[in-house]
Design a protein around this motif. Structure first.
Motif, PDB file in Angstrom:
ATOM      1  N   UNK A 109      14.520  88.668  53.519  1.00 40.36           N
ATOM      2  CA  UNK A 109      15.184  89.941  53.252  1.00 40.36           C
ATOM      3  C   UNK A 109      16.704  89.767  53.238  1.00 40.36           C
ATOM      4  N   UNK A 110      17.227  89.094  54.237  1.00 42.34           N
ATOM      5  CA  UNK A 110      18.678  88.906  54.327  1.00 42.34           C
ATOM      6  C   UNK A 110      19.211  88.066  53.171  1.00 42.34           C
ATOM      7  N   UNK A 111      18.480  87.008  52.827  1.00 39.97           N
ATOM      8  CA  UNK A 111      18.929  86.170  51.721  1.00 39.97           C
ATOM      9  C   UNK A 111      18.920  86.953  50.404  1.00 39.97           C
ATOM     10  N   UNK A 112      17.903  87.775  50.198  1.00 42.96           N
ATOM     11  CA  UNK A 112      17.836  88.594  48.993  1.00 42.96           C
ATOM     12  C   UNK A 112      19.022  89.568  48.941  1.00 42.96           C
ATOM     13  N   UNK A 113      19.350  90.179  50.075  1.00 47.39           N
ATOM     14  CA  UNK A 113      20.478  91.112  50.126  1.00 47.39           C
ATOM     15  C   UNK A 113      21.788  90.396  49.789  1.00 47.39           C
ATOM     16  N   UNK A 114      21.964  89.184  50.302  1.00 48.46           N
ATOM     17  CA  UNK A 114      23.176  88.415  50.028  1.00 48.46           C
ATOM     18  C   UNK A 114      23.257  88.091  48.542  1.00 48.46           C
ATOM     19  N   UNK A 115      22.154  87.616  47.984  1.00 42.23           N
ATOM     20  CA  UNK A 115      22.143  87.224  46.570  1.00 42.23           C
ATOM     21  C   UNK A 115      22.371  88.429  45.640  1.00 42.23           C
ATOM     22  N   UNK A 116      21.780  89.572  45.981  1.00 40.87           N
ATOM     23  CA  UNK A 116      21.943  90.768  45.148  1.00 40.87           C
ATOM     24  C   UNK A 116      23.360  91.326  45.202  1.00 40.87           C
ATOM     25  N   UNK A 117      24.055  91.122  46.316  1.00 39.81           N
ATOM     26  CA  UNK A 117      25.409  91.655  46.455  1.00 39.81           C
ATOM     27  C   UNK A 117      26.450  90.789  45.755  1.00 39.81           C
ATOM     28  N   UNK A 118      26.046  89.603  45.308  1.00 43.78           N
ATOM     29  CA  UNK A 118      26.978  88.686  44.663  1.00 43.78           C
ATOM     30  C   UNK A 118      27.027  88.925  43.162  1.00 43.78           C
ATOM     31  N   UNK A 119      28.212  88.739  42.589  1.00 41.23           N
ATOM     32  CA  UNK A 119      28.377  88.914  41.144  1.00 41.23           C
ATOM     33  C   UNK A 119      27.985  87.662  40.373  1.00 41.23           C
ATOM     34  N   UNK A 120      27.975  86.522  41.053  1.00 41.90           N
ATOM     35  CA  UNK A 120      27.654  85.258  40.400  1.00 41.90           C
ATOM     36  C   UNK A 120      26.769  84.415  41.306  1.00 41.90           C
ATOM     37  N   UNK A 121      25.745  83.742  40.743  1.00 42.93           N
ATOM     38  CA  UNK A 121      24.862  82.925  41.585  1.00 42.93           C
ATOM     39  C   UNK A 121      25.558  81.700  42.178  1.00 42.93           C
ATOM     40  N   UNK A 122      26.699  81.300  41.612  1.00 39.12           N
ATOM     41  CA  UNK A 122      27.430  80.134  42.119  1.00 39.12           C
ATOM     42  C   UNK A 122      28.716  80.511  42.828  1.00 39.12           C
TER      43      UNK A 122
END
Length: 90
Positions: free
Chosen positions: A15-28
């Motif tokens: 859940x936390x990792x998904x939230x972090x990834x969704x809040x980012x504008x770029x995967x890198x």
């Protein structure tokens, strides 16, 4: 005297990792990578059964702590577990 209770469930990692990834504008994005690294650092802390928790906490903040001074005040030192050494080269 103070008590510290760690509430932890591995399932929260997803859940936390998904939230972090969704809040980012770029995967890198470096900021996202840093947050993921911090999450995994927390997981290593929670999953560790051998190292002194006080040592891990203080080292996180750049301090040195002699495990012998813990006096079995943390759960890992109280348990006294030692990692098993195996020769896996054969």
């Amino acid at each position: 005297q103070a008590d510290c209770i760690l509430f932890y469930a591995y399932k929260d990692k997803k859940t936390l990792e998904m939230m972090i990834r969704k809040s980012s504008t770029s995967p890198n994005c470096p900021a996202m990578r840093r947050k993921i690294d911090q999450l995994y650092g927390c997981l290593r802390y929670c999953e560790n059964e051998f190292l002194c928790r006080r040592t891990m906490q203080l080292e996180h903040f750049g301090e040195r702590f002699d495990r012998s001074k813990c006096n079995d005040t943390c759960d890992n030192c109280k348990a006294g577990l030692e990692p098993e050494r195996r020769n896996l080269s054969e």
